[in-house]
Design a protein around this motif. Structure first.
Motif, PDB file in Angstrom:
ATOM      1  N   MET A   1      41.670  36.940  23.290  1.00 44.51           N
ATOM      2  CA  MET A   1      41.252  38.180  22.634  1.00 44.51           C
ATOM      3  C   MET A   1      42.290  39.274  22.865  1.00 44.51           C
ATOM      4  N   GLN A   2      42.451  40.112  21.891  1.00 43.70           N
ATOM      5  CA  GLN A   2      43.419  41.209  22.039  1.00 43.70           C
ATOM      6  C   GLN A   2      42.946  42.177  23.103  1.00 43.70           C
ATOM      7  N   GLU A   3      43.912  42.801  23.729  1.00 43.47           N
ATOM      8  CA  GLU A   3      43.551  43.743  24.786  1.00 43.47           C
ATOM      9  C   GLU A   3      42.817  44.943  24.181  1.00 43.47           C
ATOM     10  N   HIS A   4      41.736  45.303  24.813  1.00 44.63           N
ATOM     11  CA  HIS A   4      40.961  46.464  24.356  1.00 44.63           C
ATOM     12  C   HIS A   4      40.117  46.946  25.526  1.00 44.63           C
ATOM     13  N   ASP A   5      39.664  48.179  25.451  1.00 42.60           N
ATOM     14  CA  ASP A   5      38.851  48.770  26.505  1.00 42.60           C
ATOM     15  C   ASP A   5      37.467  48.113  26.500  1.00 42.60           C
ATOM     16  N   SER A   6      36.997  47.621  27.640  1.00 37.72           N
ATOM     17  CA  SER A   6      35.688  46.953  27.654  1.00 37.72           C
ATOM     18  C   SER A   6      35.022  47.033  29.023  1.00 37.72           C
ATOM     19  N   TYR A   7      33.715  46.724  29.018  1.00 34.81           N
ATOM     20  CA  TYR A   7      32.933  46.696  30.261  1.00 34.81           C
ATOM     21  C   TYR A   7      32.341  45.310  30.440  1.00 34.81           C
ATOM     22  N   PRO A   8      32.052  44.903  31.697  1.00 33.78           N
ATOM     23  CA  PRO A   8      31.342  43.627  31.871  1.00 33.78           C
ATOM     24  C   PRO A   8      29.931  43.734  31.266  1.00 33.78           C
ATOM     25  N   LEU A   9      29.455  42.645  30.674  1.00 33.31           N
ATOM     26  CA  LEU A   9      28.088  42.622  30.133  1.00 33.31           C
ATOM     27  C   LEU A   9      27.131  42.577  31.324  1.00 33.31           C
ATOM     28  N   SER A  10      26.448  43.672  31.589  1.00 34.76           N
ATOM     29  CA  SER A  10      25.672  43.737  32.832  1.00 34.76           C
ATOM     30  C   SER A  10      24.172  43.845  32.601  1.00 34.76           C
ATOM     31  N   ASP A  11      23.757  44.038  31.348  1.00 34.21           N
ATOM     32  CA  ASP A  11      22.310  44.222  31.140  1.00 34.21           C
ATOM     33  C   ASP A  11      21.646  43.049  30.420  1.00 34.21           C
ATOM     34  N   PHE A  12      22.381  41.932  30.285  1.00 33.97           N
ATOM     35  CA  PHE A  12      21.775  40.739  29.692  1.00 33.97           C
ATOM     36  C   PHE A  12      20.761  40.165  30.679  1.00 33.97           C
ATOM     37  N   ILE A  13      19.580  39.807  30.187  1.00 36.93           N
ATOM     38  CA  ILE A  13      18.560  39.214  31.058  1.00 36.93           C
ATOM     39  C   ILE A  13      18.418  37.745  30.701  1.00 36.93           C
ATOM     40  N   GLU A  14      18.623  36.864  31.666  1.00 35.16           N
ATOM     41  CA  GLU A  14      18.404  35.440  31.417  1.00 35.16           C
ATOM     42  C   GLU A  14      17.008  35.067  31.895  1.00 35.16           C
ATOM     43  N   TYR A  15      16.145  34.652  30.955  1.00 33.24           N
ATOM     44  CA  TYR A  15      14.779  34.267  31.291  1.00 33.24           C
ATOM     45  C   TYR A  15      14.723  32.762  31.513  1.00 33.24           C
ATOM     46  N   PRO A  16      13.821  32.304  32.382  1.00 30.49           N
ATOM     47  CA  PRO A  16      13.597  30.855  32.462  1.00 30.49           C
ATOM     48  C   PRO A  16      13.137  30.362  31.088  1.00 30.49           C
ATOM     49  N   GLN A  17      13.414  29.068  30.772  1.00 29.04           N
ATOM     50  CA  GLN A  17      13.152  28.613  29.398  1.00 29.04           C
ATOM     51  C   GLN A  17      11.683  28.624  29.021  1.00 29.04           C
ATOM     52  N   ASP A  18      10.781  28.433  29.986  1.00 30.07           N
ATOM     53  CA  ASP A  18       9.360  28.518  29.614  1.00 30.07           C
ATOM     54  C   ASP A  18       9.003  29.956  29.231  1.00 30.07           C
ATOM     55  N   GLU A  19       9.638  30.904  29.897  1.00 30.11           N
ATOM     56  CA  GLU A  19       9.392  32.310  29.550  1.00 30.11           C
ATOM     57  C   GLU A  19      10.015  32.641  28.184  1.00 30.11           C
ATOM     58  N   MET A  20      11.196  32.051  27.907  1.00 29.60           N
ATOM     59  CA  MET A  20      11.817  32.257  26.587  1.00 29.60           C
ATOM     60  C   MET A  20      10.889  31.784  25.479  1.00 29.60           C
ATOM     61  N   LEU A  21      10.292  30.601  25.723  1.00 32.05           N
ATOM     62  CA  LEU A  21       9.389  30.040  24.724  1.00 32.05           C
ATOM     63  C   LEU A  21       8.192  30.968  24.527  1.00 32.05           C
ATOM     64  N   ALA A  22       7.637  31.428  25.625  1.00 29.86           N
ATOM     65  CA  ALA A  22       6.467  32.324  25.546  1.00 29.86           C
ATOM     66  C   ALA A  22       6.839  33.625  24.838  1.00 29.86           C
ATOM     67  N   ARG A  23       8.021  34.157  25.135  1.00 30.17           N
ATOM     68  CA  ARG A  23       8.445  35.425  24.502  1.00 30.17           C
ATOM     69  C   ARG A  23       8.673  35.239  23.001  1.00 30.17           C
ATOM     70  N   SER A  24       9.290  34.100  22.640  1.00 26.07           N
ATOM     71  CA  SER A  24       9.568  33.869  21.215  1.00 26.07           C
ATOM     72  C   SER A  24       8.252  33.757  20.449  1.00 26.07           C
ATOM     73  N   LYS A  25       7.252  33.146  21.072  1.00 27.10           N
ATOM     74  CA  LYS A  25       5.935  32.980  20.435  1.00 27.10           C
ATOM     75  C   LYS A  25       5.202  34.320  20.381  1.00 27.10           C
ATOM     76  N   ALA A  26       5.330  35.091  21.447  1.00 27.53           N
ATOM     77  CA  ALA A  26       4.618  36.385  21.499  1.00 27.53           C
ATOM     78  C   ALA A  26       5.119  37.316  20.388  1.00 27.53           C
ATOM     79  N   LEU A  27       6.439  37.332  20.166  1.00 30.04           N
ATOM     80  CA  LEU A  27       6.970  38.204  19.107  1.00 30.04           C
ATOM     81  C   LEU A  27       6.558  37.687  17.728  1.00 30.04           C
ATOM     82  N   LEU A  28       6.589  36.360  17.579  1.00 28.07           N
ATOM     83  CA  LEU A  28       6.135  35.775  16.307  1.00 28.07           C
ATOM     84  C   LEU A  28       4.694  36.200  16.025  1.00 28.07           C
ATOM     85  N   ASP A  29       3.833  36.081  17.038  1.00 30.09           N
ATOM     86  CA  ASP A  29       2.418  36.448  16.847  1.00 30.09           C
ATOM     87  C   ASP A  29       2.292  37.929  16.513  1.00 30.09           C
TER      88      ASP A  29
END
Ligand code: IYR
Length: 224
Positions: A1-29
């Motif tokens: 990647m070309q040099e550019h001003d950037s920050y580390p991605l620090s606010d990404f939340i990794e959920y356990p996969q069962d929680e991901m499934l529950a969240r995806s269903k909750a938003l669908l509902d």
């Protein structure tokens, strides 16, 4: 990647996969309970709620991050009256022939007509404008990119945010929509994109059967 001003991605939340499934269903509902409503109550909605929803819309991705949108949130009864008058004027022309037979036939199951009392009754009208020229700074006048796509995504975020806050919405696209530039005092650089009505549904609000028929996952998606 070309040099550019950037920050580390620090606010990404990794959920356990069962929680991901529950969240995806909750938003669908939850989003399955979002319906376009055409009968609104006049019950007040605090401005701060609308502001937060617009802030959420402003987090949408956009071409070169130019954020080529402007939202005019209207609660002033006098301005809402003007919007209703102009919208109904255009809608009468539309329903009395300009739409053409095929379009009118397609609208029949929705039961819509030229009368738009909710434009005065609902507590908030949000006029969404797209900007031809702009940039990362509000005063920039550079070329904007993927304007239609960007404003469409932001509008989707806004509808989702309003629903999430507990408000009913209706997308309204009177044709032509340029009267909104005048009423909202927006410049020629901006194009009226859509009018969103937001508020509480009235007690008599209904959902057309036609609108409840949604395509299945197999019809809307292909997995390879
Ligand atoms: N703007 C008109 C007509 C209309 C057009 C479509 I496509 C719709 O999905 C619904 C309505 C109106 O608001 O009545």
């Amino acid at each position: 990647m070309q040099e550019h001003d950037s920050y580390p991605l620090s606010d990404f939340i990794e959920y356990p996969q069962d929680e991901m499934l529950a969240r995806s269903k909750a938003l669908l509902d939850d989003m399955s309970r979002r319906h376009s409503v055409r009968s609104f109550s006049d019950k007040n909605v605090p401005q701060e709620i609308i502001e937060n929803c617009i802030r959420t819309a402003g987090r949408a991705p956009s071409g070169a991050n130019h954020q080529p949108w402007h939202f005019v949130a209207i609660s002033d009864p006098e301005i809402k009256k003007q919007v209703r008058e102009q919208a109904e004027l255009h809608e009468r022309g539309f329903y009395e022939g300009r739409a053409g037979e095929e379009w009118l036939e397609a609208l029949k199951p929705l039961g819509t007509d030229a009368q738009k009392p909710y434009l005065e009754k609902a507590p908030w009208l949000i006029a969404i404008f797209s900007e031809k020229k702009g940039g990362i700074n509000a005063e920039d006048k550079n070329t904007n990119y993927y304007v239609h796509e960007s404003v469409g995504i932001a509008t989707g975020f806004l509808i989702t945010a309003l629903h999430n806050a507990g408000l009913a919405t209706l997308t309204h696209t009177p044709k032509p929509m340029s009267f909104l530039n005048k009423i909202c005092q927006r410049s020629d650089n901006e194009r009226a994109y859509m009018l969103l009505i937001a508020g509480y549904p009235n007690d008599d609000a209904t959902i057309p059967h036609h609108s409840t028929v949604k395509k299945s996952i197999d019809e809307i998606a292909t997995f390879k």
